[in-house]
Enzyme design. Structure first.
Site, PDB file in Angstrom:
ATOM      1  N   ARG A 153      12.032  22.253  17.766  1.00 55.75           N
ATOM      2  CA  ARG A 153      12.417  21.752  18.913  1.00 55.75           C
ATOM      3  C   ARG A 153      12.693  22.992  19.724  1.00 55.75           C
ATOM      4  O   ARG A 153      12.886  24.140  19.209  1.00 55.75           O
ATOM      5  CB  ARG A 153      13.821  21.186  18.843  1.00 55.75           C
ATOM      6  CG  ARG A 153      14.072  19.796  17.830  1.00 55.75           C
ATOM      7  CD  ARG A 153      15.315  19.414  17.688  1.00 55.75           C
ATOM      8  NE  ARG A 153      15.552  18.314  16.893  1.00 55.75           N
ATOM      9  CZ  ARG A 153      15.609  18.268  15.306  1.00 55.75           C
ATOM     10  NH1 ARG A 153      15.916  19.253  15.075  1.00 55.75           N
ATOM     11  NH2 ARG A 153      15.881  17.103  14.744  1.00 55.75           N
ATOM     12  N   LYS A 177      19.830  20.215  14.673  1.00 54.33           N
ATOM     13  CA  LYS A 177      20.956  19.314  15.436  1.00 54.33           C
ATOM     14  C   LYS A 177      22.264  19.609  14.436  1.00 54.33           C
ATOM     15  O   LYS A 177      22.161  19.265  13.184  1.00 54.33           O
ATOM     16  CB  LYS A 177      20.611  17.963  15.521  1.00 54.33           C
ATOM     17  CG  LYS A 177      19.670  17.737  16.559  1.00 54.33           C
ATOM     18  CD  LYS A 177      19.182  16.127  16.898  1.00 54.33           C
ATOM     19  CE  LYS A 177      18.213  16.062  18.047  1.00 54.33           C
ATOM     20  NZ  LYS A 177      17.774  14.737  18.485  1.00 54.33           N
ATOM     21  N   HIS A 248       8.201  19.461  23.167  1.00 58.73           N
ATOM     22  CA  HIS A 248       8.229  18.623  21.916  1.00 58.73           C
ATOM     23  C   HIS A 248       6.880  18.066  21.581  1.00 58.73           C
ATOM     24  O   HIS A 248       6.631  17.515  20.269  1.00 58.73           O
ATOM     25  CB  HIS A 248       9.150  17.405  22.393  1.00 58.73           C
ATOM     26  CG  HIS A 248      10.223  16.954  21.233  1.00 58.73           C
ATOM     27  ND1 HIS A 248      11.068  17.773  20.648  1.00 58.73           N
ATOM     28  CD2 HIS A 248      10.119  15.654  20.681  1.00 58.73           C
ATOM     29  CE1 HIS A 248      11.780  17.111  19.842  1.00 58.73           C
ATOM     30  NE2 HIS A 248      11.223  15.999  19.939  1.00 58.73           N
ATOM     31  N   ARG A 251       5.641  19.714  18.591  1.00 57.65           N
ATOM     32  CA  ARG A 251       6.521  19.482  17.495  1.00 57.65           C
ATOM     33  C   ARG A 251       5.719  17.983  16.878  1.00 57.65           C
ATOM     34  O   ARG A 251       5.598  17.703  15.847  1.00 57.65           O
ATOM     35  CB  ARG A 251       7.988  19.196  17.721  1.00 57.65           C
ATOM     36  CG  ARG A 251       8.714  18.416  16.667  1.00 57.65           C
ATOM     37  CD  ARG A 251      10.050  18.561  16.998  1.00 57.65           C
ATOM     38  NE  ARG A 251      11.153  17.728  16.268  1.00 57.65           N
ATOM     39  CZ  ARG A 251      11.463  18.341  15.194  1.00 57.65           C
ATOM     40  NH1 ARG A 251      11.641  19.221  14.612  1.00 57.65           N
ATOM     41  NH2 ARG A 251      12.598  17.319  14.621  1.00 57.65           N
ATOM     42  N   HIS A 274      14.719  15.962  10.410  1.00 55.22           N
ATOM     43  CA  HIS A 274      15.198  14.541  10.439  1.00 55.22           C
ATOM     44  C   HIS A 274      16.186  14.188   9.385  1.00 55.22           C
ATOM     45  O   HIS A 274      15.984  14.355   8.216  1.00 55.22           O
ATOM     46  CB  HIS A 274      14.103  13.390  10.352  1.00 55.22           C
ATOM     47  CG  HIS A 274      13.162  13.701  11.591  1.00 55.22           C
ATOM     48  ND1 HIS A 274      11.830  13.063  11.615  1.00 55.22           N
ATOM     49  CD2 HIS A 274      13.320  14.312  12.905  1.00 55.22           C
ATOM     50  CE1 HIS A 274      11.275  13.504  12.748  1.00 55.22           C
ATOM     51  NE2 HIS A 274      12.189  14.076  13.637  1.00 55.22           N
ATOM     52  N   TYR A 283       5.285   8.559  12.580  1.00 55.92           N
ATOM     53  CA  TYR A 283       4.008   9.123  12.708  1.00 55.92           C
ATOM     54  C   TYR A 283       3.101   8.377  12.015  1.00 55.92           C
ATOM     55  O   TYR A 283       1.922   8.685  12.030  1.00 55.92           O
ATOM     56  CB  TYR A 283       4.360  10.632  12.283  1.00 55.92           C
ATOM     57  CG  TYR A 283       5.234  11.619  13.211  1.00 55.92           C
ATOM     58  CD1 TYR A 283       4.721  11.974  14.286  1.00 55.92           C
ATOM     59  CD2 TYR A 283       6.284  11.845  12.635  1.00 55.92           C
ATOM     60  CE1 TYR A 283       5.571  12.712  15.171  1.00 55.92           C
ATOM     61  CE2 TYR A 283       7.293  12.563  13.410  1.00 55.92           C
ATOM     62  CZ  TYR A 283       6.789  12.750  14.774  1.00 55.92           C
ATOM     63  OH  TYR A 283       7.553  13.713  15.792  1.00 55.92           O
TER      64      TYR A 283
END
Length: 307
Positions: A153, A177, A248, A251, A274, A283
């Site tokens: 990110r 995150k 992004h 990514r 994730h 994806y």
């Protein structure tokens, strides 16, 4: 309790109890301040303790005419969390968003670049570009290589520290995150350009707060997210690429290309950071033709028709 005190307490909760990053906390608070601004414009000084469902519905109706369904859903979710916190702290008994439904969202497939697009963007970087006698061309190349080869990110890239580089082991440490750490493999090409930039970086007068930050501007300060967007925007314009490209996008391309080449979805989840594999599963919807190719190659009853 007034709004200012409620926000201060909530920020403390998000930081200490939830372990969220500064960016995440700012996003939560921004949505609350939108509600406060709405109340002020309507001469409504009601406190967070007294605000009711009807008032919140009026606010949601207003933003529904201004924002996309996805943005509306984010604000509703953020406010619901805020009022749940007030309930948890016994400041109020009910949540004024309990009867408010979020707009239905279709699953948005991320934009991706082809391998050729990425090669063209990287090749377009002027390695001789200098500013104030500092070679920033090699820095820019290291930035794009790292974004793509590690699937970071943009905030993870700008926060990347020299002490996070474990080149002998072939990994970098990334803070994602919620300040959650993960280790991501790094390839030889990316390591090469980072090492070149590290040598150049030694000649910069570095700000005290950025001594361990990898990517800097010519003044020795940490790069902003906006600067990364600008670097990419200039490269896209330079090669005439007719696509909307952001940090992004690299990514997404990282994950897509790994999947197309047979990488395990669980491994991709770990590298992207994730929390849920459901997020990574998006994806699998990007390139159905590739999935057909995989099925034809590996399934015992192939689609190829026998004569």
């Amino acid at each position: 309790m007034n709004w200012s005190n409620a926000i201060t307490d909530y920020k403390h909760y998000l930081k200490i109890e939830r372990g969220l990053s500064v960016n995440s906390i700012d996003n939560y608070v921004y949505d609350i301040k939108r509600l406060i601004l709405f109340l002020e414009k309507n001469s409504n000084s009601i406190s967070p303790i007294k605000i009711d469902n009807e008032t919140v519905q009026q606010f949601i109706y207003k933003i529904s005419k201004e924002l996309s369904p996805r943005s509306q859903a984010r604000i509703i979710s953020g406010l619901r969390n805020f009022f749940n916190y007030l309930i948890f702290e016994n400041y109020r008994a009910t949540n004024p968003l309990d009867l408010i439904e979020s707009p239905r969202l279709g699953r948005k497939l991320p934009d991706t670049l082809s391998i050729e697009d990425i090669d063209n963007l990287i090749d377009a970087i002027d390695l001789n570009y200098q500013y104030r006698n500092i070679n920033l061309g090699h820095r820019n190349k290291a930035i794009i290589e790292t974004l793509y080869s590690c699937g970071l990110r943009v905030s993870e890239l700008t926060d990347l520290k020299i002490s996070d580089l474990f080149f002998d082991e072939g990994f970098i440490k990334v803070r994602g995150k919620g300040n959650k750490e993960r280790f991501v493999p790094i390839g030889d090409t990316t390591k090469k350009y980072i090492l070149i930039w590290k040598d150049i970086r030694k000649h910069i007068d570095i700000d005290a707060d950025a001594k361990d930050i990898l990517f800097l501007n010519y003044k020795g300060h940490k790069l902003t997210r906006a600067m990364i967007f600008t670097i990419i925007k200039q490269l896209v314009k330079k090669i005439g690429l007719k696509k909307t490209v952001s940090p992004h996008t690299f990514r997404h391309s990282f994950a897509t290309h790994l999947l197309e080449n047979g990488a395990d979805l669980k491994a991709i989840q770990m590298m992207l950071g994730h929390e849920s594999i459901t997020t990574t599963e998006i994806y699998t919807h990007i390139d159905r033709s590739h999935l057909n190719t995989v099925l034809n190659k590996f399934h015992p009853r192939k689609f190829v028709t026998k004569e």
